[in-house]
Design a protein around this motif. Structure first.
Motif, PDB file in Angstrom:
ATOM      1  N   ALA A 269      13.126   3.907   4.525  1.00  0.00           N
ATOM      2  CA  ALA A 269      13.256   3.233   5.826  1.00  0.00           C
ATOM      3  C   ALA A 269      13.933   4.134   6.847  1.00  0.00           C
ATOM      4  N   TRP A 270      13.800   5.432   6.668  1.00  0.00           N
ATOM      5  CA  TRP A 270      14.473   6.371   7.565  1.00  0.00           C
ATOM      6  C   TRP A 270      13.559   6.874   8.680  1.00  0.00           C
ATOM      7  N   GLY A 271      12.377   6.305   8.806  1.00  0.00           N
ATOM      8  CA  GLY A 271      11.459   6.685   9.864  1.00  0.00           C
ATOM      9  C   GLY A 271      10.389   7.676   9.445  1.00  0.00           C
ATOM     10  N   PHE A 272      10.402   8.101   8.186  1.00  0.00           N
ATOM     11  CA  PHE A 272       9.402   9.051   7.698  1.00  0.00           C
ATOM     12  C   PHE A 272       8.219   8.362   7.036  1.00  0.00           C
ATOM     13  N   GLU A 273       8.329   7.068   6.799  1.00  0.00           N
ATOM     14  CA  GLU A 273       7.327   6.321   6.049  1.00  0.00           C
ATOM     15  C   GLU A 273       6.205   5.828   6.956  1.00  0.00           C
ATOM     16  N   LYS A 274       5.028   5.596   6.369  1.00  0.00           N
ATOM     17  CA  LYS A 274       3.928   4.988   7.102  1.00  0.00           C
ATOM     18  C   LYS A 274       4.102   3.477   7.152  1.00  0.00           C
ATOM     19  N   ASP A 275       4.554   2.924   6.062  1.00  0.00           N
ATOM     20  CA  ASP A 275       4.810   1.482   5.964  1.00  0.00           C
ATOM     21  C   ASP A 275       5.493   1.232   4.631  1.00  0.00           C
ATOM     22  N   LEU A 276       5.617  -0.035   4.268  1.00  0.00           N
ATOM     23  CA  LEU A 276       6.237  -0.375   2.998  1.00  0.00           C
ATOM     24  C   LEU A 276       5.411   0.147   1.831  1.00  0.00           C
ATOM     25  N   SER A 277       6.097   0.504   0.746  1.00  0.00           N
ATOM     26  CA  SER A 277       5.425   1.083  -0.403  1.00  0.00           C
ATOM     27  C   SER A 277       6.201   0.766  -1.676  1.00  0.00           C
ATOM     28  N   PHE A 278       5.534   0.917  -2.817  1.00  0.00           N
ATOM     29  CA  PHE A 278       6.140   0.719  -4.129  1.00  0.00           C
ATOM     30  C   PHE A 278       6.931  -0.601  -4.160  1.00  0.00           C
ATOM     31  N   ASN A 279       8.225  -0.546  -4.490  1.00  0.00           N
ATOM     32  CA  ASN A 279       9.029  -1.772  -4.527  1.00  0.00           C
ATOM     33  C   ASN A 279       9.517  -2.056  -3.106  1.00  0.00           C
ATOM     34  N   GLY A 280       8.620  -2.583  -2.290  1.00  0.00           N
ATOM     35  CA  GLY A 280       8.812  -2.710  -0.854  1.00  0.00           C
ATOM     36  C   GLY A 280      10.162  -3.192  -0.367  1.00  0.00           C
ATOM     37  N   PRO A 281      10.746  -4.238  -0.965  1.00  0.00           N
ATOM     38  CA  PRO A 281      12.013  -4.756  -0.455  1.00  0.00           C
ATOM     39  C   PRO A 281      13.152  -3.750  -0.418  1.00  0.00           C
ATOM     40  N   VAL A 282      13.005  -2.632  -1.117  1.00  0.00           N
ATOM     41  CA  VAL A 282      14.068  -1.631  -1.148  1.00  0.00           C
ATOM     42  C   VAL A 282      14.305  -1.017   0.227  1.00  0.00           C
ATOM     43  N   TRP A 283      13.366  -1.212   1.174  1.00  0.00           N
ATOM     44  CA  TRP A 283      13.531  -0.587   2.487  1.00  0.00           C
ATOM     45  C   TRP A 283      14.851  -0.980   3.152  1.00  0.00           C
ATOM     46  N   SER A 284      15.276  -2.238   2.973  1.00  0.00           N
ATOM     47  CA  SER A 284      16.510  -2.672   3.622  1.00  0.00           C
ATOM     48  C   SER A 284      17.729  -2.029   2.976  1.00  0.00           C
ATOM     49  N   LEU A 285      17.645  -1.792   1.678  1.00  0.00           N
ATOM     50  CA  LEU A 285      18.707  -1.074   0.981  1.00  0.00           C
ATOM     51  C   LEU A 285      18.741   0.381   1.432  1.00  0.00           C
ATOM     52  N   SER A 286      17.554   0.961   1.657  1.00  0.00           N
ATOM     53  CA  SER A 286      17.466   2.330   2.158  1.00  0.00           C
ATOM     54  C   SER A 286      18.175   2.466   3.498  1.00  0.00           C
ATOM     55  N   ALA A 287      17.989   1.489   4.369  1.00  0.00           N
ATOM     56  CA  ALA A 287      18.670   1.521   5.667  1.00  0.00           C
ATOM     57  C   ALA A 287      20.174   1.441   5.495  1.00  0.00           C
ATOM     58  N   GLU A 288      20.611   0.640   4.542  1.00  0.00           N
ATOM     59  CA  GLU A 288      22.047   0.445   4.367  1.00  0.00           C
ATOM     60  C   GLU A 288      22.727   1.671   3.770  1.00  0.00           C
ATOM     61  N   VAL A 289      21.991   2.448   2.977  1.00  0.00           N
ATOM     62  CA  VAL A 289      22.567   3.662   2.397  1.00  0.00           C
ATOM     63  C   VAL A 289      23.099   4.581   3.488  1.00  0.00           C
ATOM     64  N   VAL A 290      22.373   4.696   4.591  1.00  0.00           N
ATOM     65  CA  VAL A 290      22.821   5.533   5.704  1.00  0.00           C
ATOM     66  C   VAL A 290      24.118   4.976   6.287  1.00  0.00           C
ATOM     67  N   VAL A 291      24.183   3.649   6.383  1.00  0.00           N
ATOM     68  CA  VAL A 291      25.360   3.014   6.974  1.00  0.00           C
ATOM     69  C   VAL A 291      26.589   3.218   6.099  1.00  0.00           C
TER      70      VAL A 291
ATOM     71  N   GLU B 214       0.832  -1.199   0.000  1.00  0.00           N
ATOM     72  CA  GLU B 214       0.000   0.000   0.000  1.00  0.00           C
ATOM     73  C   GLU B 214       0.876   1.262   0.000  1.00  0.00           C
ATOM     74  N   HIS B 215       0.241   2.392   0.230  1.00  0.00           N
ATOM     75  CA  HIS B 215       0.925   3.681   0.392  1.00  0.00           C
ATOM     76  C   HIS B 215       1.730   4.073  -0.852  1.00  0.00           C
ATOM     77  N   ASN B 216       1.155   3.810  -2.016  1.00  0.00           N
ATOM     78  CA  ASN B 216       1.835   4.178  -3.253  1.00  0.00           C
ATOM     79  C   ASN B 216       1.395   5.575  -3.708  1.00  0.00           C
ATOM     80  N   ASP B 217       1.672   6.562  -2.853  1.00  0.00           N
ATOM     81  CA  ASP B 217       1.273   7.939  -3.126  1.00  0.00           C
ATOM     82  C   ASP B 217       2.499   8.790  -3.429  1.00  0.00           C
ATOM     83  N   ALA B 218       2.254  10.072  -3.692  1.00  0.00           N
ATOM     84  CA  ALA B 218       3.345  10.976  -4.068  1.00  0.00           C
ATOM     85  C   ALA B 218       4.368  11.121  -2.937  1.00  0.00           C
ATOM     86  N   TYR B 219       3.879  11.140  -1.697  1.00  0.00           N
ATOM     87  CA  TYR B 219       4.783  11.285  -0.558  1.00  0.00           C
ATOM     88  C   TYR B 219       5.765  10.117  -0.486  1.00  0.00           C
ATOM     89  N   HIS B 220       5.236   8.901  -0.564  1.00  0.00           N
ATOM     90  CA  HIS B 220       6.114   7.737  -0.484  1.00  0.00           C
ATOM     91  C   HIS B 220       6.944   7.554  -1.752  1.00  0.00           C
TER      92      HIS B 220
END
Length: 380
Positions: free
Chosen positions: A143-165, A127-133
């Motif tokens: 996956a930086w804490g601004f999201e409501k939940d998983l959206s679009f290509n959901g599995p990317v959240w773990s990659l998003s976390a790693e980008v910060v690292v 869900e949550h496939n809106d302009a904000y997400h």
């Protein structure tokens, strides 16, 4: 001091491909979702094909992300600790390797979800496939804490976390070189604190496990003998821990440490040198980013023609076909999309003087997919 030669860890790559396969089997359950966000088989996976043999993947495939993050730390340490690069080189490599396929699949999923809404009246899987997400995903901030939940290509959240690292890792490189023993100690004990406190932030989880992978490399770098002792100790611990009141999450992390150590030791000693499964590791990133778009397209097509999806998906041949098609597409993506874009971007920036180290070769470094994170944060 002369830099150590850069080693390719073939078995580590293969184990990463095996983890990607686990993710595909775990996410096969997406075919049973009647629409976005609705999981009809939660707690009842008996309808899944070959569940009796593949139950560990169907029920616990979300653990793969922890394995990916540990491998990431190991590979990044092996790539950069003894081979310094400038900040521009480091981040251009990361951008060139990861962003083109991420951007392409983000646009693809957005189009597919729009088509699904128009064709069958609902979206698929996430869900949550809106302009904000979409904006969050565009900047890999899902996956930086601004999201409501998983959206679009959901599995990317773990990659998003790693980008910060990545930023933290680059900042810490001089300290990793100067204090390897301290880093190893921190890498070993930090996950204990994380698991004890059940840290909810994906970024923090990723950081702990990433640096645990760094510690594993530093241990191997110090002494193969110490690495062997560590691997044996980890595997012995796992074999007896099941009978003790030790959290399963801790047992799993220790098992992953042992597995990375075993594969890396074999690679280091040269016992295994075959590259015939190289494609398996090469296809890891593509398989991770391409399988959800493929599932959205299949789900929408079957819904449009009013074909019973659970009935089709329950056929074991469909599982085999799905895995085969995903890895086939991923292999093609690696050769004809990811590799050309990686080389093209790095070459262009080298010409502009923003990167001084374009060699014309494709350095895979550590493309790290993952999905689900133990009992702290999981998704379907």
């Amino acid at each position: 001091m002369t830099a150590r030669p850069l080693q390719r860890y073939h078995l580590v790559d293969i184990s990463r491909g095996a983890a990607a396969l686990a993710v595909l089997i775990y996410h096969y359950q997406h075919f049973y979702f009647p629409q976005a966000g609705v999981d009809p088989i939660a707690g009842d996976s008996s309808m899944l094909p070959w569940h009796g043999a593949l139950w560990i993947f169907y029920d616990y495939g979300y653990w793969a992300v922890q394995f990916f993050w540990i491998i990431s730390g190991f590979v990044f340490a092996a790539t950069y600790i003894d081979h310094p690069v400038g900040g521009g080189d480091f981040f251009i490599r990361r951008f060139a390797r990861l962003y083109p396929l991420h951007f392409a699949t983000l646009i693809l999923v957005a189009v597919l979800q729009f088509c699904s809404s128009m064709a069958v009246g609902h979206e698929q899987i996430y869900e949550h496939n809106d302009a904000y997400h979409f904006t969050l995903n565009l900047f890999m901030a899902s996956a930086w804490g601004f999201e409501k939940d998983l959206s679009f290509n959901g599995p990317v959240w773990s990659l998003s976390a790693e980008v910060v690292v990545y930023f933290v890792f680059f900042w810490s490189l001089p300290r990793l070189r100067r204090y390897p023993a301290l880093t190893t100690a921190i890498g070993v004990f930090a996950p204990l604190a994380m698991l004890a406190q059940h840290v909810a932030s994906p970024v923090v989880q990723c950081a702990f496990l990433f640096y645990l992978g760094v510690a594993v490399f530093l241990l191997l770098r110090k002494s193969v003998t110490l690495a062997i002792v560590g691997a044996v100790s980890a595997l012995l611990f796992v074999s007896v821990a099941q009978a003790l009141p030790i959290p399963v999450s801790f047992q799993v992390v220790v098992a992953f440490i042992g597995l990375v150590l075993v594969t890396a030791i074999i690679d280091t000693t040269g016992i295994y040198r075959s590259g015939w499964l190289k494609w398996f590791g090469d296809a890891t990133y593509g398989s991770y980013l391409l399988h959800v778009p493929l599932q959205i397209a299949i789900n929408t097509t079957l819904d449009f023609f009013r074909i019973n999806r659970p009935e089709v998906a329950s056929n074991p041949l469909c599982l085999v076909a799905f895995v085969g098609v995903v890895f086939g597409l991923a292999a093609l993506s690696f050769r004809y999309f990811e590799k050309p874009f990686d080389q093209g971007i790095r070459k262009r920036y080298a010409r502009l003087g923003l990167s001084a180290r374009y060699s014309g070769t494709f350095i895979r470094s550590a493309d790290v997919p993952g999905q689900g994170t133990s009992d702290i944060r999981t998704d379907p």
